[in-house]
Design a protein around this motif. Structure first.
Motif, PDB file in Angstrom:
ATOM      1  N   LYS A 258      -2.558 -14.350  27.581  1.00 12.06           N
ATOM      2  CA  LYS A 258      -1.409 -14.978  26.930  1.00 12.06           C
ATOM      3  C   LYS A 258      -1.633 -15.088  25.426  1.00 12.06           C
ATOM      4  N   TRP A 259      -2.851 -15.473  25.015  1.00  7.07           N
ATOM      5  CA  TRP A 259      -3.158 -15.607  23.587  1.00  7.07           C
ATOM      6  C   TRP A 259      -3.038 -14.252  22.886  1.00  7.07           C
ATOM      7  N   HIS A 260      -3.588 -13.194  23.497  1.00  3.65           N
ATOM      8  CA  HIS A 260      -3.498 -11.878  22.877  1.00  3.65           C
ATOM      9  C   HIS A 260      -2.050 -11.385  22.823  1.00  3.65           C
ATOM     10  N   TYR A 261      -1.278 -11.678  23.844  1.00  3.01           N
ATOM     11  CA  TYR A 261       0.137 -11.302  23.844  1.00  3.01           C
ATOM     12  C   TYR A 261       0.891 -12.031  22.740  1.00  3.01           C
ATOM     13  N   ASP A 262       0.623 -13.312  22.571  1.00  2.00           N
ATOM     14  CA  ASP A 262       1.280 -14.086  21.515  1.00  2.00           C
ATOM     15  C   ASP A 262       0.849 -13.624  20.130  1.00  2.00           C
ATOM     16  N   GLN A 263      -0.400 -13.183  19.986  1.00  2.00           N
ATOM     17  CA  GLN A 263      -0.870 -12.700  18.691  1.00  2.00           C
ATOM     18  C   GLN A 263      -0.149 -11.413  18.295  1.00  2.00           C
ATOM     19  N   GLY A 264       0.232 -10.603  19.267  1.00  2.00           N
ATOM     20  CA  GLY A 264       0.963  -9.380  18.983  1.00  2.00           C
ATOM     21  C   GLY A 264       2.333  -9.641  18.385  1.00  2.00           C
ATOM     22  N   LYS A 265       2.906 -10.798  18.662  1.00  2.00           N
ATOM     23  CA  LYS A 265       4.223 -11.140  18.140  1.00  2.00           C
ATOM     24  C   LYS A 265       4.184 -11.621  16.697  1.00  2.00           C
ATOM     25  N   LYS A 266       3.009 -11.980  16.215  1.00  2.00           N
ATOM     26  CA  LYS A 266       2.907 -12.626  14.916  1.00  2.00           C
ATOM     27  C   LYS A 266       2.526 -11.632  13.813  1.00  2.00           C
ATOM     28  N   ASP A 267       3.312 -10.599  13.624  1.00  2.00           N
ATOM     29  CA  ASP A 267       3.023  -9.621  12.584  1.00  2.00           C
ATOM     30  C   ASP A 267       3.232 -10.182  11.187  1.00  2.00           C
ATOM     31  N   LYS A 268       4.270 -10.988  11.025  1.00  2.00           N
ATOM     32  CA  LYS A 268       4.555 -11.556   9.706  1.00  2.00           C
ATOM     33  C   LYS A 268       3.478 -12.545   9.290  1.00  2.00           C
ATOM     34  N   GLU A 269       2.977 -13.285  10.248  1.00  2.00           N
ATOM     35  CA  GLU A 269       1.960 -14.283   9.941  1.00  2.00           C
ATOM     36  C   GLU A 269       0.616 -13.642   9.625  1.00  2.00           C
ATOM     37  N   LYS A 270       0.402 -12.419  10.080  1.00  2.00           N
ATOM     38  CA  LYS A 270      -0.872 -11.731   9.812  1.00  2.00           C
ATOM     39  C   LYS A 270      -1.063 -11.510   8.315  1.00  2.00           C
ATOM     40  N   ARG A 271       0.014 -11.167   7.617  1.00  2.00           N
ATOM     41  CA  ARG A 271      -0.098 -10.969   6.164  1.00  2.00           C
ATOM     42  C   ARG A 271      -0.519 -12.253   5.476  1.00  2.00           C
ATOM     43  N   ALA A 272       0.065 -13.356   5.867  1.00  2.00           N
ATOM     44  CA  ALA A 272      -0.275 -14.636   5.261  1.00  2.00           C
ATOM     45  C   ALA A 272      -1.719 -15.011   5.571  1.00  2.00           C
ATOM     46  N   VAL A 273      -2.158 -14.733   6.784  1.00  2.00           N
ATOM     47  CA  VAL A 273      -3.543 -15.030   7.153  1.00  2.00           C
ATOM     48  C   VAL A 273      -4.496 -14.155   6.357  1.00  2.00           C
ATOM     49  N   ARG A 274      -4.180 -12.877   6.241  1.00  2.00           N
ATOM     50  CA  ARG A 274      -5.044 -11.973   5.463  1.00  2.00           C
ATOM     51  C   ARG A 274      -5.107 -12.392   4.005  1.00  2.00           C
ATOM     52  N   ARG A 275      -3.985 -12.797   3.448  1.00  2.00           N
ATOM     53  CA  ARG A 275      -3.967 -13.250   2.061  1.00  2.00           C
ATOM     54  C   ARG A 275      -4.819 -14.509   1.898  1.00  2.00           C
ATOM     55  N   ALA A 276      -4.705 -15.427   2.837  1.00  2.00           N
ATOM     56  CA  ALA A 276      -5.499 -16.661   2.774  1.00  2.00           C
ATOM     57  C   ALA A 276      -6.987 -16.351   2.923  1.00  2.00           C
ATOM     58  N   VAL A 277      -7.327 -15.446   3.818  1.00  2.00           N
ATOM     59  CA  VAL A 277      -8.725 -15.062   3.992  1.00  2.00           C
ATOM     60  C   VAL A 277      -9.247 -14.396   2.726  1.00  2.00           C
ATOM     61  N   GLY A 278      -8.437 -13.579   2.090  1.00  2.00           N
ATOM     62  CA  GLY A 278      -8.837 -12.945   0.836  1.00  2.00           C
ATOM     63  C   GLY A 278      -9.087 -13.969  -0.259  1.00  2.00           C
ATOM     64  N   LYS A 279      -8.222 -14.962  -0.333  1.00  2.00           N
ATOM     65  CA  LYS A 279      -8.409 -16.009  -1.347  1.00  2.00           C
ATOM     66  C   LYS A 279      -9.679 -16.807  -1.088  1.00  2.00           C
ATOM     67  N   VAL A 280      -9.903 -17.181   0.150  1.00  2.00           N
ATOM     68  CA  VAL A 280     -11.103 -17.943   0.487  1.00  2.00           C
ATOM     69  C   VAL A 280     -12.354 -17.121   0.204  1.00  2.00           C
ATOM     70  N   THR A 281     -12.321 -15.835   0.528  1.00  2.00           N
ATOM     71  CA  THR A 281     -13.458 -14.966   0.263  1.00  2.00           C
ATOM     72  C   THR A 281     -13.711 -14.844  -1.227  1.00  2.00           C
TER      73      THR A 281
END
Length: 76
Positions: A26-49
């Protein structure tokens, strides 16, 4: 009395593993739906790094400056 213990433990194991697999799928299926949120997460990870790397670089520079000020020999 001892005959039912393996049955109970195997049943418990199947229920726990089955529940875990259900929520994992279920978690992996729900993660597949969150394409828009992936960009925000990647940007946040880049900033933290970037902040971490800059902080680490600043710490190294301050350490060497302090060592030089204290007269420590940092040559190999």
């Amino acid at each position: 009395m001892m005959d039912w213990i393996p049955i109970a433990l195997v049943t418990f194991k199947v229920l726990v593993l089955g529940t875990g697999m259900f929520f994992a799928i279920k978690w992996h299926y729900d993660q597949g739906k969150k394409d828009k949120e992936k960009r925000a997460v990647r940007r946040a990870v880049g900033k933290v790094t970037a902040v971490f790397v800059l902080s680490l670089l600043g710490l190294v520079l301050v350490t060497f400056a302090l060592a030089r000020m204290l007269g420590l020999d940092l040559t190999y």
